[in-house]
Enzyme design. Structure first.
Site, PDB file in Angstrom:
ATOM      1  N   LYS A   8      26.295  21.068 -33.993  1.00  0.00           N
ATOM      2  CA  LYS A   8      26.015  20.220 -32.836  1.00  0.00           C
ATOM      3  C   LYS A   8      25.354  21.095 -31.782  1.00  0.00           C
ATOM      4  CE  LYS A   8      27.962  17.418 -29.127  1.00  0.00           C
ATOM      5  NZ  LYS A   8      29.164  17.014 -28.365  1.00  0.00           N
ATOM      6  N   ASN A  21      34.255  15.852 -23.996  1.00  0.00           N
ATOM      7  CA  ASN A  21      34.581  14.593 -23.327  1.00  0.00           C
ATOM      8  C   ASN A  21      36.042  14.219 -23.496  1.00  0.00           C
ATOM      9  OD1 ASN A  21      32.513  13.190 -21.842  1.00  0.00           O
ATOM     10  ND2 ASN A  21      31.331  13.112 -23.732  1.00  0.00           N
TER      11      ASN A  21
END
Length: 330
Positions: A179, A54
């Site tokens: 993650k 992001n």
């Protein structure tokens, strides 16, 4: 060179990979908007991840990367959030460059690094697990920061690690988490079960964190022993996602049907919102920040990422209504 100690401990919870705001027309970094967002999230107990997907890390120079970290650390410290750690993306195409970026990140104020698979040459070595393992072991051996493995097939030319691979890497003393932006809940469960076992804890002085890369299945993930999540939707609705996490932990702890029902209601809201933001992409996330939080907070993406179009605007406007009303009520 590896160093698993840090003054700011990483903890269970929900974390947000911040967008990096760029100014319209010039695409220059908007540091004021960035620090505003960092402090806004810290105030509602949302963890901070910089320079991830992001954050358009690949669109930044080394100097810009370091400045994003240093001004974010400074903003947190000046606002009384000295204990909040910074998890920073440092993964790139080679182990050598990844180690360099991690060293620079530590100097700028990072506490932890998150490293994605090197996807550019996946056509040559994407299925070569030995080569991929060498990459991560080299980084883990030489990184001055504890490292979280970032498994995101969509951003790594399809490279997708299975639980065996991740369990193997979890045994390295400088690997503190993973993650999983692969929506692999079974994979995450197996990894969590391994790293939360008493035998593993005896071998490792610090905890290992399993963090789904989405919030649309946070409740099931917590049931399946996940440590929380790292979610881009946290840019827009941090209070709602924090509340969902807290409700999920309470439901699992109490075993109460009433607590589970409350968590499910929140999960329904977040799952819808998460899917909207996933479809809207980085440009849509920035648009949502500008529209629902504060004008100018999101800015624009850097080319070649496209500016947000009318179709995505309509998707965000219509799809986020319910959750924005809920967020604003908290």
């Amino acid at each position: 060179m590896a160093n698993t100690s840090t003054a700011r401990p990483f903890t269970n919870g929900v974390y947000c990979p911040l967008i990096t705001p760029f100014k319209p027309e010039t695409e220059e970094l908007d540091y004021e908007a960035l620090t505003t967002q960092v402090v806004r999230l810290a105030k509602v107990h949302m963890g901070i991840v910089l320079l991830g997907t992001n954050g358009e890390a690949n669109h930044l120079s080394d100097e810009e990367r370091s400045k994003v970290i240093s001004i974010s650390r400074d903003a947190l410290d000046k606002n009384g959030f000295t204990n909040i750690p910074l998890l920073v993306g440092t993964g790139t195409g080679s182990a050598k460059e990844t180690i360099k970026l991690t060293t620079q990140a530590k100097a700028a104020g990072a506490d932890y690094a998150i490293v994605i698979s090197p996807g550019y040459f996946s056509f040559a070595m994407g299925r070569d697990k030995a080569a991929l393992k060498r990459f991560f072991i080299d980084v883990l051996d030489k990184s001055p920061l504890p490292v979280m493995i970032y498994n995101f097939p969509g951003a790594a030319s399809g490279i997708d690690f299975d639980s065996d691979f991740l369990i193997d890497l979890s045994e390295h003393q400088n690997c503190f988490g993973a993650k999983l932006t692969c929506a692999g809940i079974g994979k995450g469960h197996r990894l969590s079960a391994h790293t939360q076992s008493e035998a593993y804890k005896k071998r490792h002085p610090t905890p290992f964190f399993v963090m789904p890369g989405f919030s649309d299945y946070l409740l099931p993930a917590v049931v399946s022993r996940a440590s929380g999540c790292i979610t881009g939707t946290g840019n827009i609705i941090p209070k709602t996602i924090v509340k969902l996490y807290e409700a999920s932990v309470k439901a699992v702890s109490s075993g109460s049907k009433e607590d589970l029902d409350k968590a499910l209601e929140l999960q329904d809201i977040v799952s819808d919102a998460d899917w909207v933001i996933i479809k809207a992409g980085i440009g849509g996330t920035k648009y949502a920040l500008d529209k629902f939080v504060q004008p100018g907070l999101g800015g624009v993406p850097r080319a070649p990422l496209p500016l947000v179009g009318e179709e995505i605007k309509a998707l965000v406007d219509n799809g986020m209504k319910r959750v924005i009303e809920f967020e604003n009520s908290l």
